[in-house]
Design an enzyme around this catalytic site. Sequence first.
Site, PDB file in Angstrom:
ATOM      1  N   LYS A   1       0.828  -1.201   0.000  1.00 28.64           N
ATOM      2  CA  LYS A   1       0.000   0.000   0.000  1.00 28.64           C
ATOM      3  C   LYS A   1       0.869   1.261   0.000  1.00 28.64           C
ATOM      4  O   LYS A   1       1.961   1.265   0.595  1.00 28.64           O
ATOM      5  CB  LYS A   1      -0.895  -0.051   1.249  1.00 28.64           C
ATOM      6  CG  LYS A   1      -2.041   0.929   1.323  1.00 28.64           C
ATOM      7  CD  LYS A   1      -2.875   0.590   2.561  1.00 28.64           C
ATOM      8  CE  LYS A   1      -3.952   1.608   2.857  1.00 28.64           C
ATOM      9  NZ  LYS A   1      -4.696   1.263   4.090  1.00 28.64           N
TER      10      LYS A   1
ATOM     11  N   SER B   1      -9.867  -0.992   7.509  1.00 24.98           N
ATOM     12  CA  SER B   1      -9.224  -0.682   6.234  1.00 24.98           C
ATOM     13  C   SER B   1      -8.616  -1.880   5.519  1.00 24.98           C
ATOM     14  O   SER B   1      -8.253  -1.771   4.356  1.00 24.98           O
ATOM     15  CB  SER B   1      -8.148   0.391   6.434  1.00 24.98           C
ATOM     16  OG  SER B   1      -8.747   1.646   6.661  1.00 24.98           O
TER      17      SER B   1
ATOM     18  N   SER C   1      -9.490   1.638   3.772  1.00 23.44           N
ATOM     19  CA  SER C   1      -8.631   2.399   2.896  1.00 23.44           C
ATOM     20  C   SER C   1      -7.765   1.538   1.966  1.00 23.44           C
ATOM     21  O   SER C   1      -7.148   2.063   1.036  1.00 23.44           O
ATOM     22  CB  SER C   1      -7.719   3.298   3.749  1.00 23.44           C
ATOM     23  OG  SER C   1      -6.889   2.545   4.600  1.00 23.44           O
TER      24      SER C   1
END
Length: 467
Positions: free
Chosen positions: A80, A179, A155
Site C-alpha cells: 500500500k 481498512s 482504505s
Amino acid sequence: MTDIWRLSASDVAQHIAQRQFSAVEAAQAALARLDAVNPRLNAVVDWRPDEVLQRADAIDAALARGEDCGPLAGVPITVKVNIDQAGFATTNGVTLQKDRIAATNSPVVDNFLKAGAVILGRTNTPAFSYRWFTDNRLHGRTVNPRDASLTPGGSSGGAASAIAAGIGHLAHGTDIAGSIRYPAYACGVHGLRPSLGRVAAFNASGPERNIGGQITAVSGPIARTIGDIRLGLVAMAGADDRDPWWVPAPLTGPDVPRTVGLCVRPDGLDTKPDIAAALNDAAERLRDAGWQVEELDDVPPLQDACTTQIVLWMGDGYDAMVAAAQQEGDAGAIAALAGQAGLVGAAGAPDLSKALIRRATLARAWQEFTARYPVLLMPASAELPFASDLDLQGPDAYARVWAAQAPMIGLPLTGLPSLVVSTGMVGTRPVGVQLVAGRFREDLLLAAGEAIEARGVPSMPVDFGAP
C-alpha cells in the site's frame, strides 16, 4: 499450465521452488495481468517493471545457488502507498506527500523481502487512508472489479481490488477501523487484521502508528485463499527492533475447545437479512466441520468502543488532521472528519484520559469474552457493500455508513485479531462474515476461516479481459 496469475500465492511459491516455472516467469505474468486490467481498475498506482524483473531474476539466481529465499520466494505481491518502500513516494493518497520519497523500507516491506517476495507495485488508498471509499486527488479513483458501481472499500481499496482481479498473489493493507477487512469484504476476497503487536510497523517518512499507540494502524494480508492469508502472516510477523510494540508471540497457540459464538446483531446492530443469512450459513459450515456453535444474544459493548475510538482520534491530532484535509482539498477526508465530530460532539483533550481508561475496560471485557468463546462469528458490516461515494451524499448517508460499520470500527480498540472471510455473492455484491479471536490467536481464525472457505467462496480472481 493454468495462467500463472490465476494461482494462489502458495501454489506460485511451490511451483517456483520445484522449478516448474521461474520467478521471472511469475513476474512477467503478473506484469501482463497488471497491464491488461489495471487501466480499468486503477488499483496499482506506482510500479517499475524493470525493477520487478530484476528482483525476480535475483531470486531465480539465488535459488539456483541452493539458497533458501523464504516462504514467498518469487511470489509477486503488492504493498500500500502509505508505507515506506525505499525510493518510492509514501503518498498516502495525498498530493501534499507526492514527493515524500522514502529513504528506507518499513519493517513490513523488509519482512516481505526477507521472505523472498517480489514487490509488483504500490496500491491506492483514499487521502490519508481515511475512508471506506478509495479515491483521491493524486492517484484518482479505484474501481471494484466485482461491480464498478460499488466501492472497493477503503482504505486498502487498491489492495483488495488488485487481489480480486488477479494483480499479484498477495496484498498488504493497513487497518485502523476496517481498512483491511472492509475492502476484502467489498471485493469478495479475504482479509486479516492481526493482533496489535503481531506485525512490526514503522515509517521513517511519517508515523505508521500514532505516538503512544493510542491509535493503532495494523498491517495485515489480503488474499484469495485463507492459506495465503496464513502465508502472508508468517512473512509479515518477523521481528524488527524499530517497533517497540512488536511482540514475539508464537503463531500457534495451545489447544482450546473448537467453540464458536454466533452473534447476528451485536450490540443492537441493524443487521440486514442477506448478512444474517450469510452468518447462519457460515455457522452451518462450521458445525459440519466439527465446531460447536452457540448462538448469542449479544457480545461485549461495541457501540461504546466506536465512540471511544472517535474520542481517541479527536484527542490525538484531530485539529491538525482537519487542517491537512482542508489544505489537501479532499472532499472525502473532510466529510469523514466532520461526520465523526458530529457523532460525538466537541470531544477533546479532557476526554482523552477517560477514553484511555475506557479503552482498557472494554479491551478487558472482550478478552474475557474470548476466553469463553475462542472464536466469535459476527457481521463484517451490517449491509452489503456500499455504492461508490455513499458517504458523500449528506449527513444522513454518512450516519448510515457509520452505523453499518460498527463491527469495523469498534474491534480495533480491543487489540484483538479479526478475519473477514468472503462466502458468496448476492447479485453482483459480495457477502462475507467476520471472525474474532483472543489476542495472538490468529491460528484459530485461520482454522475457522478454512472450514468456512471449504464450502465455497465467490469465484476469484474476477475473470475479465483487457479494456
